[in-house]
Write a protein that holds these residues in place. Sequence first.
Motif, mmCIF file in Angstrom:
data_model
loop_
_atom_site.group_PDB
_atom_site.id
_atom_site.type_symbol
_atom_site.label_atom_id
_atom_site.label_comp_id
_atom_site.label_asym_id
_atom_site.label_seq_id
_atom_site.Cartn_x
_atom_site.Cartn_y
_atom_site.Cartn_z
ATOM 1 N N LEU A 141 13.655 -0.613 5.028
ATOM 2 C CA LEU A 141 12.351 -0.538 4.375
ATOM 3 C C LEU A 141 11.329 -1.374 5.134
ATOM 4 C CD1 LEU A 141 10.697 0.513 2.007
ATOM 5 C CD2 LEU A 141 11.562 -1.388 0.635
ATOM 6 N N SER A 142 11.735 -2.533 5.623
ATOM 7 C CA SER A 142 10.835 -3.384 6.411
ATOM 8 C C SER A 142 10.321 -2.655 7.639
ATOM 9 C CB SER A 142 11.547 -4.665 6.848
ATOM 10 O OG SER A 142 11.937 -5.414 5.732
ATOM 11 N N GLY A 151 0.788 -1.224 0.000
ATOM 12 C CA GLY A 151 0.000 0.000 0.000
ATOM 13 C C GLY A 151 0.827 1.284 0.000
ATOM 14 N N TRP A 152 2.127 1.160 0.074
ATOM 15 C CA TRP A 152 3.020 2.313 0.060
ATOM 16 C C TRP A 152 3.647 2.469 -1.320
ATOM 17 C CZ3 TRP A 152 3.914 5.615 4.145
ATOM 18 C CH2 TRP A 152 3.383 5.231 5.382
ATOM 19 N N THR A 153 3.861 3.699 -1.734
ATOM 20 C CA THR A 153 4.662 3.990 -2.907
ATOM 21 C C THR A 153 6.086 4.168 -2.403
ATOM 22 O OG1 THR A 153 2.837 5.077 -4.049
ATOM 23 C CG2 THR A 153 5.056 5.613 -4.792
ATOM 24 N N VAL A 154 7.018 3.405 -2.945
ATOM 25 C CA VAL A 154 8.408 3.449 -2.497
ATOM 26 C C VAL A 154 9.268 4.053 -3.599
ATOM 27 C CG1 VAL A 154 10.384 2.114 -1.665
ATOM 28 C CG2 VAL A 154 8.049 1.397 -1.066
ATOM 29 N N VAL A 210 11.018 8.148 5.624
ATOM 30 C CA VAL A 210 12.351 8.099 5.047
ATOM 31 C C VAL A 210 13.080 6.875 5.576
ATOM 32 C CG1 VAL A 210 14.545 9.317 4.818
ATOM 33 C CG2 VAL A 210 12.408 10.608 4.888
ATOM 34 N N VAL A 211 13.710 6.138 4.670
ATOM 35 C CA VAL A 211 14.548 4.997 5.040
ATOM 36 C C VAL A 211 15.982 5.375 4.734
ATOM 37 C CG1 VAL A 211 15.154 2.610 4.510
ATOM 38 C CG2 VAL A 211 12.743 3.305 4.569
#
Length: 132
Positions: A118-119, A23-26, A92-93
């Motif tokens: 990211l996890s 559900g996220w845009t990365v 932010v990752v």
Amino acid sequence: MDRKDRRADGQAELWVSVNRLDGWTVASLAGQIDIFTVPGLRAHLKELVADHGERPQVIVDLGAVTFCDAHGLGALIGAHKSAARRGGAVRVVVPKGRVRRLLHITEPTHDLEVHETLSDAVAVDPLGHSHA
């Protein structure tokens, strides 16, 4: 969607690769974020927030970014504020290193959620509760 922004003298480059995850845009970035590449980054982030719908959920992965200055930080904060106005968020990752140090030092001036992986970023719901 893959894009590349190049500095006028050809020395600094920033690559943006976009995917979806839970559900996220990365947006995974690679290269340098500075005064020369940040206009393209701002445009990409604005587009990602707008394209996501009513509650934008965007994660910006800086794992392959070698340099980020205050202009880059401003672009990230601006994207987050834009998403927050619509009930969403920009996370932010960034692994440990110089870029993470910039985010840590400036933490009192922004409300960006900064995650090491990211996890980790995906595992936390928008209210800040961990799913792990």
